[in-house]
Design a protein around this motif. Structure first.
Motif, PDB file in Angstrom:
ATOM      1  N   ALA A  58       0.011 -10.896 -10.830  1.00  0.00           N
ATOM      2  CA  ALA A  58      -0.848  -9.956 -11.565  1.00  0.00           C
ATOM      3  C   ALA A  58      -2.161  -9.729 -10.833  1.00  0.00           C
ATOM      4  CB  ALA A  58      -1.116 -10.497 -12.978  1.00  0.00           C
ATOM      5  N   PHE A  59      -2.732 -10.788 -10.263  1.00  0.00           N
ATOM      6  CA  PHE A  59      -3.956 -10.644  -9.478  1.00  0.00           C
ATOM      7  C   PHE A  59      -3.680  -9.837  -8.209  1.00  0.00           C
ATOM      8  CE2 PHE A  59      -5.004 -14.223 -12.140  1.00  0.00           C
ATOM      9  CZ  PHE A  59      -6.370 -14.114 -12.353  1.00  0.00           C
ATOM     10  N   ALA A  60      -2.522 -10.065  -7.594  1.00  0.00           N
ATOM     11  CA  ALA A  60      -2.168  -9.329  -6.377  1.00  0.00           C
ATOM     12  C   ALA A  60      -1.959  -7.853  -6.654  1.00  0.00           C
ATOM     13  CB  ALA A  60      -0.902  -9.934  -5.757  1.00  0.00           C
ATOM     14  N   SER A  61      -1.603  -7.490  -7.874  1.00  0.00           N
ATOM     15  CA  SER A  61      -1.423  -6.077  -8.237  1.00  0.00           C
ATOM     16  C   SER A  61      -2.732  -5.425  -8.661  1.00  0.00           C
ATOM     17  CB  SER A  61      -0.402  -5.958  -9.376  1.00  0.00           C
ATOM     18  OG  SER A  61       0.829  -6.510  -9.015  1.00  0.00           O
ATOM     19  N   LEU A  62      -3.609  -6.213  -9.271  1.00  0.00           N
ATOM     20  CA  LEU A  62      -4.828  -5.655  -9.861  1.00  0.00           C
ATOM     21  C   LEU A  62      -5.905  -5.368  -8.820  1.00  0.00           C
ATOM     22  CD1 LEU A  62      -6.785  -4.986 -12.197  1.00  0.00           C
ATOM     23  CD2 LEU A  62      -7.149  -7.444 -12.465  1.00  0.00           C
ATOM     24  N   PHE A  63      -6.195  -6.330  -7.983  1.00  0.00           N
ATOM     25  CA  PHE A  63      -7.362  -6.204  -7.109  1.00  0.00           C
ATOM     26  C   PHE A  63      -7.218  -5.149  -6.014  1.00  0.00           C
ATOM     27  CE2 PHE A  63      -8.784  -9.852  -9.319  1.00  0.00           C
ATOM     28  CZ  PHE A  63     -10.155  -9.918  -9.128  1.00  0.00           C
ATOM     29  N   PRO A  64      -6.027  -4.838  -5.497  1.00  0.00           N
ATOM     30  CA  PRO A  64      -5.935  -3.719  -4.551  1.00  0.00           C
ATOM     31  C   PRO A  64      -6.392  -2.391  -5.133  1.00  0.00           C
ATOM     32  CG  PRO A  64      -4.003  -5.095  -4.346  1.00  0.00           C
ATOM     33  CD  PRO A  64      -4.770  -5.609  -5.517  1.00  0.00           C
ATOM     34  N   MET A  65      -6.187  -2.167  -6.432  1.00  0.00           N
ATOM     35  CA  MET A  65      -6.706  -0.944  -7.044  1.00  0.00           C
ATOM     36  C   MET A  65      -8.226  -0.878  -6.913  1.00  0.00           C
ATOM     37  SD  MET A  65      -4.589  -0.858 -10.620  1.00  0.00           S
ATOM     38  CE  MET A  65      -2.959  -1.582 -10.760  1.00  0.00           C
ATOM     39  N   ILE A  66      -8.873  -2.014  -7.132  1.00  0.00           N
ATOM     40  CA  ILE A  66     -10.330  -2.068  -7.060  1.00  0.00           C
ATOM     41  C   ILE A  66     -10.801  -1.828  -5.627  1.00  0.00           C
ATOM     42  CG2 ILE A  66     -12.335  -3.557  -7.400  1.00  0.00           C
ATOM     43  CD1 ILE A  66     -10.782  -4.958  -9.638  1.00  0.00           C
ATOM     44  N   THR A  67     -10.179  -2.493  -4.666  1.00  0.00           N
ATOM     45  CA  THR A  67     -10.652  -2.388  -3.281  1.00  0.00           C
ATOM     46  C   THR A  67     -10.342  -1.024  -2.672  1.00  0.00           C
ATOM     47  OG1 THR A  67      -8.607  -3.478  -2.546  1.00  0.00           O
ATOM     48  CG2 THR A  67     -10.557  -4.867  -2.842  1.00  0.00           C
ATOM     49  N   VAL A  68      -9.194  -0.423  -3.025  1.00  0.00           N
ATOM     50  CA  VAL A  68      -8.864   0.895  -2.468  1.00  0.00           C
ATOM     51  C   VAL A  68      -9.818   1.951  -3.016  1.00  0.00           C
ATOM     52  CG1 VAL A  68      -7.122   2.726  -2.419  1.00  0.00           C
ATOM     53  CG2 VAL A  68      -6.462   0.361  -1.983  1.00  0.00           C
ATOM     54  N   MET A  69     -10.089   1.925  -4.311  1.00  0.00           N
ATOM     55  CA  MET A  69     -11.063   2.875  -4.856  1.00  0.00           C
ATOM     56  C   MET A  69     -12.460   2.588  -4.324  1.00  0.00           C
ATOM     57  SD  MET A  69      -9.910   3.744  -8.784  1.00  0.00           S
ATOM     58  CE  MET A  69      -9.542   2.080  -9.344  1.00  0.00           C
ATOM     59  N   GLY A  70     -12.789   1.306  -4.144  1.00  0.00           N
ATOM     60  CA  GLY A  70     -14.076   0.970  -3.536  1.00  0.00           C
ATOM     61  C   GLY A  70     -14.162   1.443  -2.101  1.00  0.00           C
ATOM     62  N   TYR A  71     -13.061   1.353  -1.361  1.00  0.00           N
ATOM     63  CA  TYR A  71     -13.010   1.855   0.020  1.00  0.00           C
ATOM     64  C   TYR A  71     -13.250   3.361   0.056  1.00  0.00           C
ATOM     65  CZ  TYR A  71     -10.648   3.458   4.312  1.00  0.00           C
ATOM     66  OH  TYR A  71     -10.326   4.077   5.487  1.00  0.00           O
ATOM     67  N   ALA A  72     -12.640   4.106  -0.889  1.00  0.00           N
ATOM     68  CA  ALA A  72     -12.842   5.555  -0.950  1.00  0.00           C
ATOM     69  C   ALA A  72     -14.276   5.900  -1.343  1.00  0.00           C
ATOM     70  CB  ALA A  72     -11.859   6.167  -1.948  1.00  0.00           C
ATOM     71  N   GLN A  73     -14.820   5.156  -2.306  1.00  0.00           N
ATOM     72  CA  GLN A  73     -16.203   5.407  -2.729  1.00  0.00           C
ATOM     73  C   GLN A  73     -17.184   5.119  -1.594  1.00  0.00           C
ATOM     74  OE1 GLN A  73     -15.555   2.878  -6.307  1.00  0.00           O
ATOM     75  NE2 GLN A  73     -16.708   4.441  -7.396  1.00  0.00           N
TER      76      GLN A  73
END
Length: 268
Positions: free
Chosen positions: A235-250
């Motif tokens: 669940a952690f492996a699925s959740l945190f990539p969403m945060i980092t990818v959107m953070g990378y785009a921002q």
């Protein structure tokens, strides 16, 4: 000779199981192609050869996971949490071990999460397609590194949760609150890709090793239940990539805005 025979028997059983798993995909794809679309399969010899390669490749890969990656990940987790590793031989092992003593576990979890994600075939495929569709705006390696960093952070935090014994749902709820807030502010073109990036991390390479790490930790840390505490790292492996990818785009958008401001000031 017995080792060769047992290995051959193991491969044969894995091969038969892979054929059984891939067969429904073959039936559905060829069934729709011939019965619904009513058109012949283009380059059917290459397609057939590709399916054969997929079956053999998956068989060897699954066999390698069972024989090497899965037991090695569990063994590493057990060794890193063993009292003989955490404390010197002349020290007395306390009844309650503080979470800070497990710093090597967090480092190992982050490193194994990053490395397995970088090697994840499904992520490579998604990154290549995203780069093609975006016309090169989304970089292949940039997306892979952003997702891998997210998995590394998630697995490290999930390992801390197992050591500390905290309830899983607190972390997941807070994480998804962050995702919802980021979704509102992130560039709209990156949001669907960020959500998909969380799914592609739970694939063939990452899942066995991360699961083995969680079970190994829960089996070794005093007071932990493998069934209650060992699972949940995915669940952690699925959740945190969403945060980092959107953070990378921002971050990319912010850097672009800063660069455009600097160009405007130079022009003035």
């Amino acid at each position: 000779m017995s080792i060769i025979a047992s290995t051959a028997q193991h491969f044969l059983s894995t091969f038969v199981g892979t054929i059984r798993d891939v067969l429904p995909i073959v039936i559905i794809m060829f069934g729709f192609q011939l019965a619904v679309l009513r058109r012949p399969v283009a380059n059917w010899r290459k397609v057939l050869a590709g399916f054969v390669l997929v079956i053999f490749g998956l068989s060897f890969f699954l066999m390698g996971l069972e024989l090497a990656l899965f037991p090695l990940g569990e063994s590493m987790a057990m060794q890193l949490t063993a009292p003989s590793f955490l404390f010197d031989s002349d020290e007395t092992v306390p009844l309650h071990i503080d979470w800070t003593e497990y710093y090597w576990v967090y480092l190992f979890a982050a490193a194994i999460g990053f490395s397995t994600t970088i090697a994840e075939p499904s992520l490579i495929a998604v990154a290549i397609k995203a780069s093609q569709v975006s016309g090169g705006t989304i970089k292949v390696n940039g997306l892979r590194i952003a997702v891998a960093l997210g998995v590394a952070m998630g697995i490290a935090l999930g390992s801390y949760r197992i050591v500390a014994g905290d309830p899983l749902h607190y972390y997941i709820l807070v994480g998804y609150v962050v995702v919802v807030v980021q979704t509102y502010f992130a560039p709209k073109m990156i949001v669907p890709l960020a959500y998909d990036s969380g799914g592609v991390t739970t694939s063939t390479v990452t899942v066995p090793i991360v699961t083995a790490l969680g079970l190994g930790l829960a089996s070794t840390v005093p007071g932990r239940n493998p069934m209650l505490d060992g699972f949940g790292l995915i669940a952690f492996a699925s959740l945190f990539p969403m945060i980092t990818v959107m953070g990378y785009a921002q971050l990319s958008v912010w850097k672009g805005q800063q660069a455009s401001k600097g160009d405007s000031q130079d022009a003035l």
